[in-house]
Design a protein around this motif. Structure first.
Motif, PDB file in Angstrom:
ATOM      1  N   LEU A  19      74.467 -39.069 -48.879  1.00 17.78           N
ATOM      2  CA  LEU A  19      74.688 -40.514 -48.854  1.00 17.78           C
ATOM      3  C   LEU A  19      76.100 -40.881 -49.306  1.00 17.78           C
ATOM      4  CD1 LEU A  19      71.293 -41.871 -50.232  1.00 17.78           C
ATOM      5  CD2 LEU A  19      72.199 -42.102 -47.920  1.00 17.78           C
ATOM      6  N   VAL A  20      76.603 -40.204 -50.316  1.00 17.61           N
ATOM      7  CA  VAL A  20      77.960 -40.478 -50.800  1.00 17.61           C
ATOM      8  C   VAL A  20      78.992 -40.113 -49.730  1.00 17.61           C
ATOM      9  CG1 VAL A  20      79.692 -39.757 -52.511  1.00 17.61           C
ATOM     10  CG2 VAL A  20      77.368 -40.289 -53.234  1.00 17.61           C
ATOM     11  N   VAL A  21      78.792 -38.997 -49.053  1.00 12.25           N
ATOM     12  CA  VAL A  21      79.727 -38.588 -47.998  1.00 12.25           C
ATOM     13  C   VAL A  21      79.713 -39.594 -46.849  1.00 12.25           C
ATOM     14  CG1 VAL A  21      80.145 -36.816 -46.233  1.00 12.25           C
ATOM     15  CG2 VAL A  21      79.693 -36.143 -48.589  1.00 12.25           C
ATOM     16  N   VAL A  22      78.544 -40.041 -46.440  1.00  9.77           N
ATOM     17  CA  VAL A  22      78.452 -41.032 -45.367  1.00  9.77           C
ATOM     18  C   VAL A  22      79.114 -42.337 -45.794  1.00  9.77           C
ATOM     19  CG1 VAL A  22      76.827 -42.463 -44.056  1.00  9.77           C
ATOM     20  CG2 VAL A  22      76.424 -40.017 -44.283  1.00  9.77           C
ATOM     21  N   LEU A  23      78.886 -42.757 -47.028  1.00 10.43           N
ATOM     22  CA  LEU A  23      79.508 -43.973 -47.539  1.00 10.43           C
ATOM     23  C   LEU A  23      81.035 -43.857 -47.552  1.00 10.43           C
ATOM     24  CD1 LEU A  23      79.072 -46.768 -48.847  1.00 10.43           C
ATOM     25  CD2 LEU A  23      79.073 -45.610 -51.053  1.00 10.43           C
ATOM     26  N   LEU A  24      81.552 -42.695 -47.931  1.00 14.91           N
ATOM     27  CA  LEU A  24      83.001 -42.482 -47.921  1.00 14.91           C
ATOM     28  C   LEU A  24      83.563 -42.538 -46.493  1.00 14.91           C
ATOM     29  CD1 LEU A  24      83.473 -39.686 -50.613  1.00 14.91           C
ATOM     30  CD2 LEU A  24      84.196 -42.067 -50.740  1.00 14.91           C
ATOM     31  N   MET A  31      88.550 -49.131 -43.467  1.00 18.54           N
ATOM     32  CA  MET A  31      89.930 -49.356 -43.895  1.00 18.54           C
ATOM     33  C   MET A  31      90.905 -49.102 -42.752  1.00 18.54           C
ATOM     34  SD  MET A  31      89.790 -47.872 -47.838  1.00 18.54           S
ATOM     35  CE  MET A  31      91.116 -46.804 -47.495  1.00 18.54           C
ATOM     36  N   VAL A  32      90.683 -48.072 -41.985  1.00 24.86           N
ATOM     37  CA  VAL A  32      91.571 -47.766 -40.859  1.00 24.86           C
ATOM     38  C   VAL A  32      91.503 -48.873 -39.810  1.00 24.86           C
ATOM     39  CG1 VAL A  32      91.913 -46.184 -38.921  1.00 24.86           C
ATOM     40  CG2 VAL A  32      91.540 -45.279 -41.211  1.00 24.86           C
ATOM     41  N   LEU A  33      90.317 -49.333 -39.486  1.00 22.76           N
ATOM     42  CA  LEU A  33      90.178 -50.393 -38.485  1.00 22.76           C
ATOM     43  C   LEU A  33      90.796 -51.700 -38.962  1.00 22.76           C
ATOM     44  CD1 LEU A  33      86.592 -49.744 -37.103  1.00 22.76           C
ATOM     45  CD2 LEU A  33      88.772 -49.291 -35.999  1.00 22.76           C
ATOM     46  N   ASP A  34      90.631 -52.033 -40.225  1.00 25.76           N
ATOM     47  CA  ASP A  34      91.266 -53.236 -40.766  1.00 25.76           C
ATOM     48  C   ASP A  34      92.779 -53.133 -40.706  1.00 25.76           C
ATOM     49  OD1 ASP A  34      88.904 -54.506 -41.276  1.00 25.76           O
ATOM     50  OD2 ASP A  34      88.851 -53.970 -43.412  1.00 25.76           O
ATOM     51  N   ARG A  35      93.292 -51.983 -40.980  1.00 26.29           N
ATOM     52  CA  ARG A  35      94.749 -51.789 -40.957  1.00 26.29           C
ATOM     53  C   ARG A  35      95.287 -51.886 -39.540  1.00 26.29           C
ATOM     54  NH1 ARG A  35      98.206 -49.018 -45.207  1.00 26.29           N
ATOM     55  NH2 ARG A  35     100.225 -49.351 -44.250  1.00 26.29           N
TER      56      ARG A  35
END
Length: 95
Positions: A19-24, A31-35
């Motif tokens: 779950l942590v890996v998927v969340l990351l 973040m990439v899409l927003d940028r």
């Protein structure tokens, strides 16, 4: 042999790590899409357009889309037909 308690703890750990890996990955992609969407060039172009007149509608929205309307001009067709008719109506002179 593996005890049931150890097996259950190992499954919980693997699930939480997954779950942590998927969340990351999701956070990184966001973040990439927003940028990409709000990069420095897009912000500068938006500010330049807003300085002109933010409330003005676009000058030629169809031209911005790459579409040009074709208007049928009836007057031009009549103008082309009238000279041809007037030539036919001119009497010929016989010597």
């Amino acid at each position: 042999m593996v005890e049931p308690r150890q097996s259950a703890m190992q499954r919980i750990q693997v699930g939480v790590i997954g779950l942590v890996v998927v969340l990351l990955f999701v956070s990184l992609a966001n973040m990439v899409l927003d940028r990409v969407q709000t990069g420095p060039d897009a912000v500068a172009a938006g500010n330049a357009k807003a300085e002109i007149d933010p409330l003005a509608p676009p000058d030629e929205p169809l031209a911005e889309l790459g579409v040009t309307p074709v208007a049928k001009d009836d007057g031009a067709e009549k103008a082309l037909e009238e000279p041809a008719q007037s030539i036919r109506q001119v009497p010929s002179r016989a010597p």
